[in-house]
Structure formats: C-alpha cells, structure tokens
Design an enzyme around this catalytic site. Structure first.
Site, mmCIF file in Angstrom:
data_model
loop_
_atom_site.group_PDB
_atom_site.id
_atom_site.type_symbol
_atom_site.label_atom_id
_atom_site.label_comp_id
_atom_site.label_asym_id
_atom_site.label_seq_id
_atom_site.Cartn_x
_atom_site.Cartn_y
_atom_site.Cartn_z
ATOM 1 N N GLU A 1 5.744 -9.553 72.930
ATOM 2 C CA GLU A 1 6.903 -10.443 72.797
ATOM 3 C C GLU A 1 6.524 -11.889 72.536
ATOM 4 O O GLU A 1 7.254 -12.625 71.877
ATOM 5 C CB GLU A 1 7.773 -10.370 74.068
ATOM 6 C CG GLU A 1 8.513 -9.057 74.258
ATOM 7 C CD GLU A 1 7.773 -8.063 75.134
ATOM 8 O OE1 GLU A 1 6.515 -8.121 75.208
ATOM 9 O OE2 GLU A 1 8.447 -7.211 75.747
ATOM 10 N N ALA B 1 12.689 -3.873 72.140
ATOM 11 C CA ALA B 1 14.099 -4.212 71.972
ATOM 12 C C ALA B 1 14.356 -4.371 70.481
ATOM 13 O O ALA B 1 13.428 -4.633 69.704
ATOM 14 C CB ALA B 1 14.391 -5.523 72.689
ATOM 15 N N GLU C 1 7.955 -1.191 78.443
ATOM 16 C CA GLU C 1 8.658 -1.419 79.718
ATOM 17 C C GLU C 1 9.461 -0.188 80.133
ATOM 18 O O GLU C 1 9.516 0.154 81.314
ATOM 19 C CB GLU C 1 9.568 -2.642 79.581
ATOM 20 C CG GLU C 1 8.769 -3.919 79.372
ATOM 21 C CD GLU C 1 9.665 -5.124 79.121
ATOM 22 O OE1 GLU C 1 10.233 -5.225 78.015
ATOM 23 O OE2 GLU C 1 9.813 -5.951 80.041
ATOM 24 N N GLY D 1 9.878 -3.722 74.953
ATOM 25 C CA GLY D 1 10.798 -2.923 75.765
ATOM 26 C C GLY D 1 10.422 -1.450 75.803
ATOM 27 O O GLY D 1 10.753 -0.746 76.761
#
Ligand code: CO8
Length: 257
Positions: free
Chosen positions: A131, A65, A111, A108
């Site tokens: 993270e 992210a 993911e 992310g």
C-alpha cells in the site's frame, strides 16, 4: 442469496467460497466485501457448516482493495462511512476459516488471508503489503496482524518498502501453516477443512477463541481463560461422546452440541 462476486459451494460440512472478480484479480470492492461477509456470517450461524475455505484464482487470491473504487474518495467519505469497518464482522467469526492462497495475496488480500485462522499457500503464492507505494498503508489489520505473525523486523520492512514475500519465506516466517504444490492446493485445503468440520463445532469454536485470546491478553489471563473454557466443555454432549469413543475404541460421532 445470489452472489455476483463470489462463488459458494457446500461440500459436506465445508463451505467453499471462491472470490470471483478475475478481471480485477479479485480486488476487494464494496460488493465483494458485502457478499463475502454475508456468506461467511450465514455459515457461522449454520450448524450444518463446520469450516469455511476461502480461495481465489490460480493467479490471485486477491490483489488488495479495489484501487479504482477508492481512488477518488474524500477523507469525509472514508471517515463518515467508517470505510472497511465491515471487516470487523469477518474478524469476529467464530467458525474456523482457511485461506487457500495461490498467486497474489497483496494489500487487503494479504489482510483477508491473515484474518483467516489458517493460511495454506500454493508454492507460487506471493504475500505483501504494498500500500505504501500507493500513498496509503494497510487498512484492515495488516500492520497489526502481519507484525504479530512474522515479527517487527520483517513486517516493518514489508510495510515500509512494499516488498513481497514468496511462499517459502512466508512459511519460514510463520505466516502460513504449510506450502503445497499449486495443483494440490484446493484439495489439501478441503481435506484440512473436512478434518476440522468433522470435529464438534462448538468445541472447535471454543478452541479458536482460546488460541485467538493469545493475541489479546497476557499469558496468565490467557491460561486462565483456557482453563475455564476447558471446564465449560464438560457441559457439552460432544465431550462425553469424544471421550466415550476413545475408551470404546471407535470413531467419535459428534452431534455439534
Ligand atoms: N484494484 C483494482 N484493480 C486491480 C487491482 C486492485 N488492487 N489489482 C489489479 N487490478 C486490475 C488491473 O488494474 C488490471 O485491470 P485492467 O486489465 O482493466 O487494466 C487487472 O486487474 C490485471 O492486473 P495487471 O494488468 O496489473 O496484472 P499484472 O499481472 O501485470 O500485475 C499485480 C499483477 C502485480 C498484482 C498488479 O495488478 C498490482 O500491483 N496490483 C495492485 C496491488 C496493490 O497495490 N494492492 C494493494 C491495494 S490497496 C489496499 O489493499 C488497501 C488495503 C486497505 C483496506 C482493504 C479493504 C479490502
């Protein structure tokens, strides 16, 4: 639609999407998220597209992210905006998807790769959920999908320490389908996608749904679901064509219906 953070290219029945924020190592900001999801949803509904390949740059599939974008967000903003829920639309895609991962697939990015149906990894790929080092944790399914893919022992270690996994370990652990030399990654992914896109699209969608059912339900229910879907396939023209082609010793010509 003109996109700014992704490149799209149609090759036959395959849609190739290249994440394109190279200066930020393809960090998944709001704009990229919206553009990527719009592009994949369009392909999902397009009978002319039978498979999607998502790739990044040689250095990064995606480094997670966008930390700079979310750094100062408040709890109220995250909660009221139900931040990241847009990714449910990606997870709900019915068209087969392939992540062609070179370089970093972190946070992310890892993911997103795991939301795809198949991960093909370049030999220099690096997977991780770092993270925790930022004071957060995976937010678009990583704690769940990584655990299902590689088991609790490794997933727990990766999520709690932030350690990364190289391509060889990722293949051994069952996260990726295959590791290929970096220079051949895209060609391999496109070839694989072409193979899938050459199958009947509705049959491929049903097959994807059945395999994914294994994540959601018991073995008995999953097998029952598989059998019912198998029966339903006999209502398609492509089942008739596929079996006729075998018997007549010729290649099948699927009509995707
Ligand atoms: N967000 C924003 N910018 C980033 C990110 C990121 N995730 N990753 C890299 N960048 C930027 C850097 O800030 C840098 O920009 P600038 O040149 O302006 O300083 C540029 O990309 C190049 O990065 P580096 O200089 O750091 O490159 P290095 O080769 O030295 O290092 C690394 C590469 C190791 C990948 C390093 O950039 C890194 O550690 N990045 C962050 C990885 C990370 O922690 N990812 C997890 C993010 S949090 C997250 O994903 C939460 C998931 C929940 C929801 C997901 C929704 C999409």
């Amino acid at each position: 639609m003109a996109y700014e953070t992704i490149l799209t290219e149609t090759r036959g029945r395959v849609l190739l999407i290249t994440l394109n924020r190279p200066k930020a190592l393809n960090a998944l900001n709001g704009q990229l998220t919206e553009e990527l999801i719009a592009a994949v949803q369009q392909a999902d509904a397009d009978p002319e597209i039978g498979c999607i390949v998502i790739t990044g740059s040689a250095k990064a599939f995606a480094a997670g992210a966008d930390i700079k974008e979310m750094q100062s967000a408040t709890y109220a903003e995250m909660y009221a905006g139900d931040r990241f829920s847009a990714w449910d639309r990606f997870a709900a895609l019915r068209i087969p998807t392939i992540a062609a991962v070179a370089g970093y697939a972190l946070g992310g990015g890892c993911e997103l790769a795991m939301m795809c149906d198949i991960i093909l990894a370049a030999d220099d790929a690096v997977f991780g959920q770092p993270e925790i080092k930022l004071g957060v944790m995976p937010g678009i399914g990583g704690s769940q999908r990584l655990t299902r893919a590689i088991g609790k022992a490794k997933a727990m270690e990766m999520c709690l320490t932030g350690r990364t996994m190289d391509a060889t370990e990722a293949e051994r652990a069952g996260l990726v389908a295959r590791v290929v030399p970096a220079e051949g990654l895209l060609d391999d992914a496109l070839r694989t996608a072409e193979t899938i896109a050459g199958m009947s699209k509705p049959i491929a969608m049903m097959t994807k749904e059945a395999v994914n059912r294994a994540y959601e339900t018991t073995l008995t229910e999953g097998v029952r679901f598989e059998r019912r879907v198998f029966h339903a396939m006999f209502a398609t023209a492509d089942q008739k064509e596929g079996m006729a082609a075998f018997v007549e010793k010729r290649p099948a010509k699927f009509q995707h219906r």
